[in-house]
Design a protein around this motif. Structure first.
Motif, PDB file in Angstrom:
ATOM      1  N   GLU A 104       7.550  53.137  37.197  1.00 46.74           N
ATOM      2  CA  GLU A 104       8.885  53.917  37.448  1.00 46.74           C
ATOM      3  C   GLU A 104       9.041  54.014  38.872  1.00 46.74           C
ATOM      4  O   GLU A 104      10.436  54.608  39.170  1.00 46.74           O
ATOM      5  CB  GLU A 104       8.544  55.347  36.962  1.00 46.74           C
ATOM      6  N   GLU A 105       8.010  53.763  39.661  1.00 41.87           N
ATOM      7  CA  GLU A 105       8.446  53.905  40.984  1.00 41.87           C
ATOM      8  C   GLU A 105       8.854  52.492  41.709  1.00 41.87           C
ATOM      9  O   GLU A 105       8.701  52.051  42.924  1.00 41.87           O
ATOM     10  CB  GLU A 105       7.252  54.500  41.864  1.00 41.87           C
ATOM     11  N   ASN A 106       8.947  51.561  40.894  1.00 45.83           N
ATOM     12  CA  ASN A 106       9.284  50.025  41.358  1.00 45.83           C
ATOM     13  C   ASN A 106       8.030  49.571  42.109  1.00 45.83           C
ATOM     14  O   ASN A 106       8.399  48.513  42.966  1.00 45.83           O
ATOM     15  CB  ASN A 106      10.549  50.308  41.866  1.00 45.83           C
ATOM     16  N   TRP A 107       6.822  49.793  41.909  1.00 44.43           N
ATOM     17  CA  TRP A 107       5.670  49.302  42.730  1.00 44.43           C
ATOM     18  C   TRP A 107       5.825  49.653  44.374  1.00 44.43           C
ATOM     19  O   TRP A 107       5.334  48.831  45.142  1.00 44.43           O
ATOM     20  CB  TRP A 107       5.470  48.031  42.397  1.00 44.43           C
ATOM     21  N   ARG A 108       6.765  50.580  44.531  1.00 42.76           N
ATOM     22  CA  ARG A 108       6.909  50.719  46.170  1.00 42.76           C
ATOM     23  C   ARG A 108       5.885  51.401  46.820  1.00 42.76           C
ATOM     24  O   ARG A 108       5.113  52.254  46.137  1.00 42.76           O
ATOM     25  CB  ARG A 108       8.336  51.545  46.182  1.00 42.76           C
ATOM     26  N   LEU A 109       5.817  51.195  48.109  1.00 39.97           N
ATOM     27  CA  LEU A 109       4.891  52.289  48.722  1.00 39.97           C
ATOM     28  C   LEU A 109       5.906  53.434  49.402  1.00 39.97           C
ATOM     29  O   LEU A 109       7.097  53.095  49.771  1.00 39.97           O
ATOM     30  CB  LEU A 109       4.462  51.352  50.098  1.00 39.97           C
ATOM     31  N   PRO A 110       5.308  54.425  49.914  1.00 41.36           N
ATOM     32  CA  PRO A 110       6.191  55.438  50.356  1.00 41.36           C
ATOM     33  C   PRO A 110       6.567  55.066  51.555  1.00 41.36           C
ATOM     34  O   PRO A 110       5.765  54.316  52.290  1.00 41.36           O
ATOM     35  CB  PRO A 110       5.316  57.085  50.166  1.00 41.36           C
ATOM     36  N   PHE A 111       7.462  55.836  52.216  1.00 41.01           N
ATOM     37  CA  PHE A 111       7.858  55.704  53.315  1.00 41.01           C
ATOM     38  C   PHE A 111       8.395  56.818  54.331  1.00 41.01           C
ATOM     39  O   PHE A 111       9.073  57.424  53.767  1.00 41.01           O
ATOM     40  CB  PHE A 111       9.405  54.458  53.720  1.00 41.01           C
ATOM     41  N   ARG A 112       7.941  57.100  55.368  1.00 46.08           N
ATOM     42  CA  ARG A 112       8.181  58.358  56.200  1.00 46.08           C
ATOM     43  C   ARG A 112       8.656  58.019  57.580  1.00 46.08           C
ATOM     44  O   ARG A 112       8.345  58.667  58.622  1.00 46.08           O
ATOM     45  CB  ARG A 112       6.905  59.204  56.191  1.00 46.08           C
ATOM     46  N   GLY A 113       9.569  57.056  57.544  1.00 46.80           N
ATOM     47  CA  GLY A 113      10.128  56.923  58.890  1.00 46.80           C
ATOM     48  C   GLY A 113       9.744  55.596  59.653  1.00 46.80           C
ATOM     49  O   GLY A 113      10.120  55.283  60.667  1.00 46.80           O
ATOM     50  N   THR A 114       8.510  55.240  59.441  1.00 48.02           N
ATOM     51  CA  THR A 114       7.791  54.134  59.925  1.00 48.02           C
ATOM     52  C   THR A 114       6.718  53.140  59.062  1.00 48.02           C
ATOM     53  O   THR A 114       6.104  53.787  58.139  1.00 48.02           O
ATOM     54  CB  THR A 114       6.805  54.376  61.236  1.00 48.02           C
ATOM     55  N   HIS A 121       0.219  53.398  53.048  1.00 51.27           N
ATOM     56  CA  HIS A 121      -0.356  52.002  52.515  1.00 51.27           C
ATOM     57  C   HIS A 121      -1.400  52.204  51.590  1.00 51.27           C
ATOM     58  O   HIS A 121      -1.773  51.295  50.742  1.00 51.27           O
ATOM     59  CB  HIS A 121      -0.952  51.280  53.684  1.00 51.27           C
ATOM     60  N   ALA A 122      -1.964  53.526  51.333  1.00 51.07           N
ATOM     61  CA  ALA A 122      -2.990  53.690  50.412  1.00 51.07           C
ATOM     62  C   ALA A 122      -3.043  53.449  48.948  1.00 51.07           C
ATOM     63  O   ALA A 122      -3.736  52.815  48.361  1.00 51.07           O
ATOM     64  CB  ALA A 122      -3.411  55.148  50.506  1.00 51.07           C
ATOM     65  N   ILE A 123      -1.726  53.618  48.589  1.00 53.71           N
ATOM     66  CA  ILE A 123      -1.361  53.491  47.040  1.00 53.71           C
ATOM     67  C   ILE A 123      -1.353  51.808  46.846  1.00 53.71           C
ATOM     68  O   ILE A 123      -1.744  51.699  45.644  1.00 53.71           O
ATOM     69  CB  ILE A 123      -0.099  53.852  46.441  1.00 53.71           C
ATOM     70  N   GLY A 124      -1.164  51.029  47.870  1.00 53.00           N
ATOM     71  CA  GLY A 124      -1.193  49.429  47.666  1.00 53.00           C
ATOM     72  C   GLY A 124      -2.581  48.901  47.096  1.00 53.00           C
ATOM     73  O   GLY A 124      -2.532  47.972  46.058  1.00 53.00           O
ATOM     74  N   GLN A 125      -3.603  49.448  47.620  1.00 47.09           N
ATOM     75  CA  GLN A 125      -4.855  49.117  47.168  1.00 47.09           C
ATOM     76  C   GLN A 125      -4.891  49.345  45.758  1.00 47.09           C
ATOM     77  O   GLN A 125      -5.652  48.406  44.848  1.00 47.09           O
ATOM     78  CB  GLN A 125      -5.941  49.788  47.685  1.00 47.09           C
ATOM     79  N   ASP A 136      -0.547  41.119  36.464  1.00 44.88           N
ATOM     80  CA  ASP A 136       0.809  41.672  36.782  1.00 44.88           C
ATOM     81  C   ASP A 136       1.443  41.603  38.018  1.00 44.88           C
ATOM     82  O   ASP A 136       1.007  42.251  38.930  1.00 44.88           O
ATOM     83  CB  ASP A 136       1.122  43.335  36.307  1.00 44.88           C
ATOM     84  N   SER A 137       1.995  40.203  38.374  1.00 45.73           N
ATOM     85  CA  SER A 137       2.481  40.322  39.697  1.00 45.73           C
ATOM     86  C   SER A 137       3.616  40.857  40.333  1.00 45.73           C
ATOM     87  O   SER A 137       3.922  41.167  41.348  1.00 45.73           O
ATOM     88  CB  SER A 137       2.698  38.555  39.815  1.00 45.73           C
ATOM     89  N   ALA A 138       4.363  41.827  39.270  1.00 43.72           N
ATOM     90  CA  ALA A 138       5.316  42.598  39.772  1.00 43.72           C
ATOM     91  C   ALA A 138       4.659  43.799  40.788  1.00 43.72           C
ATOM     92  O   ALA A 138       5.542  44.099  41.498  1.00 43.72           O
ATOM     93  CB  ALA A 138       6.273  43.019  38.587  1.00 43.72           C
ATOM     94  N   ALA A 139       3.473  43.936  40.408  1.00 40.51           N
ATOM     95  CA  ALA A 139       2.861  45.118  40.968  1.00 40.51           C
ATOM     96  C   ALA A 139       2.519  44.792  42.554  1.00 40.51           C
ATOM     97  O   ALA A 139       2.110  45.592  43.219  1.00 40.51           O
ATOM     98  CB  ALA A 139       1.608  45.698  40.286  1.00 40.51           C
ATOM     99  N   VAL A 140       2.679  43.440  42.923  1.00 42.12           N
ATOM    100  CA  VAL A 140       2.298  43.054  44.385  1.00 42.12           C
ATOM    101  C   VAL A 140       3.305  42.887  45.317  1.00 42.12           C
ATOM    102  O   VAL A 140       2.971  43.370  46.562  1.00 42.12           O
ATOM    103  CB  VAL A 140       1.598  41.661  43.986  1.00 42.12           C
ATOM    104  N   PHE A 146       5.667  44.743  52.538  1.00 40.18           N
ATOM    105  CA  PHE A 146       5.421  45.533  53.669  1.00 40.18           C
ATOM    106  C   PHE A 146       4.252  45.391  54.667  1.00 40.18           C
ATOM    107  O   PHE A 146       4.643  45.220  55.750  1.00 40.18           O
ATOM    108  CB  PHE A 146       4.530  46.932  52.756  1.00 40.18           C
ATOM    109  N   PHE A 147       3.082  44.556  54.198  1.00 44.04           N
ATOM    110  CA  PHE A 147       2.181  44.162  55.181  1.00 44.04           C
ATOM    111  C   PHE A 147       2.675  42.793  55.931  1.00 44.04           C
ATOM    112  O   PHE A 147       2.325  42.554  57.066  1.00 44.04           O
ATOM    113  CB  PHE A 147       1.044  43.927  54.500  1.00 44.04           C
ATOM    114  N   ASP A 148       3.434  42.073  55.060  1.00 45.37           N
ATOM    115  CA  ASP A 148       3.970  40.770  56.024  1.00 45.37           C
ATOM    116  C   ASP A 148       4.886  41.152  57.229  1.00 45.37           C
ATOM    117  O   ASP A 148       4.990  40.734  58.207  1.00 45.37           O
ATOM    118  CB  ASP A 148       4.856  40.211  54.964  1.00 45.37           C
TER     119      ASP A 148
END
Length: 783
Positions: A104-114, A121-125, A136-140, A146-148
């Motif tokens: 539902e969230e398209n496996w995104r990380l939240p973003f608060r301007g930076t 980054h926490a939800i990434g783990q 499920d590679s779509a989750a990666v 982001f980290f790249d």
């Protein structure tokens, strides 16, 4: 075999507090508490600001505190949620709950301007942990992207300025300037290394970790300041201000990065020593009731127990004992004492109370206070305690699995013989074995596999380059109910589609044709068909039920035309002698299922006899039985062919074939039993070597391509024939005493819209597969 803690030690601990019932000493009791807490939390998730649709001025305070369900508070919960999913008989429900959130969230990380904000980054783990479990590679993708960016654009501010959280420039956000950040970002980077094998992620994490530690860690107290604002502050009793949950975050972060870090990583000993030092300080500060307070050094000013810091401390203690980093005699009783204390603050419905609300320093707490990270810490602790109790009560041993190559081996199948199972656990029955990661509470999916030497146990492991990972094999207790396996490999006879035989895994799907199709449309070929996929879910049964599988409806489709061809990797035969045509049988005649997942799918097909002309008026008759084996996580099916030949000892050649994309015969259904030996040197596969070839075939009208590969481990070179490439031809010399021959080769496929966007990436996968197949994993036993 090993036994861990004497049962007497646990029984003595349980007698201290009646709230710690006897059932909690059994793994099933711990699991019941975990279910209760997780289910209550899932039913009572706090509202979030991004979902609030009312008047902003009237937004509830709790929603303002939770900007999104992907923020760090929820990430801490889902870390525990996934730990539970690795143990629970209801694992499918818990995994589905998390997968639904991610999709539902398209496996995104939240973003608060930076992009640098560690809390984002926490939800990434959690995404990465789910991806490793569910393939499920779509989750990666979004996390890796982001980290790249961070690797390409590292923070450039001077450390002293960037870490000072009191500045109004907010440059501190570019560094991990608050101790909580060490739970948020570093485990995500460590998990990304584990998923990809790319050491750059771990090196970036390592560099930033020690910068933060040099700034915030007090070497005398073995504790972290929450941030720079607390360097000079003091508690009412004159002690330094060290926040309970803040240091709990660090302990949890240390445990989680050590789970993914290679044993030989140069700085690993520093992390292990830091972990021991902090645990030692926490042990000395544990309350008589087993819990810690919001202020570690001034509990009198904050006398109320605090469950989130206690949950993280109990998690760290239990993990350290299970990992062999902490002395069991000292830390296991303290772990049980903390667990006992936690249970006394869980309501019958499952609410974890006495959890300090969001903050940055010690605050007053009430029994009614709760937030999602508290149950997350509880579940993390419970998972490690469950594991420890299961090991304590059942025979077990340690299996080491070494990757001797410089190639990252994600989802490699480990095959453990019955003899080794007996050595480790005392039983040689694979169905009676559980497999734990040595450094996590995850119970691996397993499968019983029958070999010529007897039964064997299969499980899968991800082993980074030149690394060794350890697994604990445990004899399953009577009546044990573990997590439901994730179905990742499947094969079946398909009478619902004219006797096709279909097989698939999380990467690719195939079929071959059966007897009924000859009557239906005249197709009579041993050619192998290819379905491409963009989901790890098994799709073939759904495709056949729907019927419309020649168009992509979001999960993949069948773009490949077999026609008169041998398709992908079906064999051709000819009598010995240059210029003789190549012959193949038609559709298979009989089938025999062997294994149907969850890790390996295997079956055998027998093809009708083929009689071909030989020298003079002689003939040769071939009858082929072919075994197909496909493992989860692989693009490649292994083909083992056994060929009965008459007359006995006749001389012939066998070669796997790959149909060219431009051959008109792929568009026709009428059988073409022989292929002329007429080389077309102008047509070449996209990539090839002596005994393998890979091709990149555009799919008509879909703006995509199918990657194909055949590898025949032999010494002779590929040659083109009519509409195909043969790779390679193995001459079988005359031998009056031999009536059957055998050969093994591999076929592979991929899709440009999912796993391999370019030919270059596909070629790399093909060559890596060949190297890793030729250099198997090395297994060892640790007493």
């Amino acid at each position: 075999m090993k036994t861990l803690l004497p049962l007497l030690c646990i029984l003595c601990a349980s007698a201290v507090n009646p709230a710690f019932g006897g059932e909690a000493l059994a793994p099933a009791g711990v699991l019941a508490h975990m279910h209760r807490v997780a289910d209550w939390q899932l039913d009572n998730m706090p509202p979030t600001a991004d979902k609030y649709t009312g008047d902003p001025a009237s937004m509830p305070r709790i929603a303002k505190a939770h900007p999104t369900r992907l923020d760090w508070t929820f990430a801490a919960y889902y870390a525990g949620h996934l730990a539970l999913a690795g143990l629970s008989p209801r694992s499918a429900d818990y995994l589905d709950t998390f997968a639904k959130l991610g999709r539902e969230e398209n496996w995104r990380l939240p973003f608060r301007g930076t992009r640098y904000h560690a809390d984002d980054h926490a939800i990434g783990q959690c995404y990465l942990e789910y991806a490793l479990r569910a393939h499920d590679s779509a989750a990666v993708g979004p996390t890796q992207e982001f980290f790249d960016f961070l690797l390409a654009n590292p923070p450039k501010n001077p450390d002293a300025l960037a870490h000072d959280i009191s500045t109004k420039s907010r440059q501190f956000l570019e560094k991990w300037s608050w101790c909580d950040a060490l739970f948020m970002a570093p485990p995500s980077l460590a998990r990304l290394y584990e998923y990809t094998g790319d050491i750059r992620y771990l090196d970036y994490m390592n560099d930033r970790w020690w910068h933060t530690t040099a700034y915030l860690y007090d070497k005398d107290e073995h504790l972290y300041y929450r941030d720079s604002r607390y360097f000079e502050k003091r508690e009412a009793n004159g002690q330094k201000v060290f926040w309970g949950r803040g240091n709990g975050w660090v302990l949890g972060g240390l445990a989680r990065i050590l789970q993914s870090m290679p044993a030989a990583y140069p700085d690993r000993p520093r992390y292990e020593q830091l972990f021991r030092d902090m645990c030692g300080r926490f042990l000395a500060l544990q309350g008589a009731d087993g819990l810690w307070r919001a202020s570690l050094l001034d509990p009198a000013s904050y006398p109320a127990p605090e469950t989130s810091s206690t949950g993280f401390a109990a998690y760290a203690f239990a993990w350290g004992v299970n990992a062999g980093l902490l002395d069991r005699a000292a830390y296991w009783p303290a772990t049980l004492k903390a667990w006992r204390g936690l249970l006394s603050h869980v309501t019958p419905e499952g609410k974890v109370g006495s959890c300090q609300p969001i903050g940055a320093d010690p605050r007053k707490i009430t029994e009614d206070d709760t937030d999602v990270y508290g149950p997350g810490a509880f579940l993390l602790a419970g998972a490690e305690i469950y594991k420890a109790l299961l090991l304590e009560q059942n025979p077990h041993g340690i299996l080491s699995v070494q990757n001797p190559t410089g190639i990252h081996r994600r989802w490699s199948t480990v095959e453990v013989s019955a003899a080794r199972l007996r050595e480790l656990t005392g039983t040689d029955n694979p169905a009676d074995i559980l497999v734990f990661d040595a450094l996590t509470p995850l119970l691996r999916d397993t499968q019983t596999w029958q070999t010529d030497a007897g039964p064997a146990l299969l499980f899968q492991a991800t082993i980074p380059p030149n690394d060794t990972r350890r697994f604990i094999l445990v004899r399953k207790p009577a009546g044990f109910q573990g997590p439901q396996p994730v179905p990742l490999a499947h094969a079946r006879f398909a009478p619902d589609r004219h006797d096709d035989y279909i097989w698939e895994n999380d990467r690719v799907a195939h079929r071959v044709y059966g007897p009924a199709l000859v009557k239906k449309e005249g197709t009579d070929t041993n050619g192998i068909d290819v379905f491409v996929k963009s989901t790890p879910a098994l799709v073939m049964d759904d495709f056949y039920k729907r019927g419309d599988y020649h168009r992509d409806h979001g999960k993949g489709y069948d773009p490949y035309a077999v026609g008169q061809s041998r398709g992908l990797g079906a064999p051709a035969f000819r009598a010995a002698g240059a210029g003789a045509p190549w012959h193949s049988p038609g559709n298979y005649a009989t089938h025999r299922p062997i294994a149907d997942g969850p890790i390996r799918a295997t079956f055998e097909l027998t093809y009708p006899p083929v009689t071909i002309p030989a020298a003079g008026a002689a003939t040769i008759t071939f009858t082929e039985t072919r075994r197909f084996t496909l493992d989860a996580g692989s693009h490649f099916t292994r083909l083992d062919s056994t060929i009965a030949v008459t007359p006995v000892g006749a001389s012939f050649e066998i070669a796997p074939a790959l149909a060219r994309n431009d051959w008109p015969g792929r568009k026709k259904h009428a059988p073409k039993p022989a292929l002329a030996d007429t080389p077309d040197t102008a047509a070449q596969p996209a990539a090839s070597d002596e005994n393998w070839l890979a091709d990149w075939q555009p799919n008509k009208g879909e703006n995509d391509a199918t990657g194909l590969a055949v590898w025949f481990p032999a010494d002779t070179a590929m040659k083109p024939v009519e509409g195909h490439w043969l790779l390679p031809a193995i001459p079988v010399p005359a031998d009056a005493g031999t009536a059957t021959w055998s050969a093994t080769w591999y076929i592979g496929a991929t899709w440009s819209k999912s796993w391999h966007p370019t030919l270059e990436s596909w070629r790399q996968t093909v060559t890596d597969f060949i190297k890793t197949t030729e250099t198997p994993l090395r297994l060892g036993t640790e007493k």
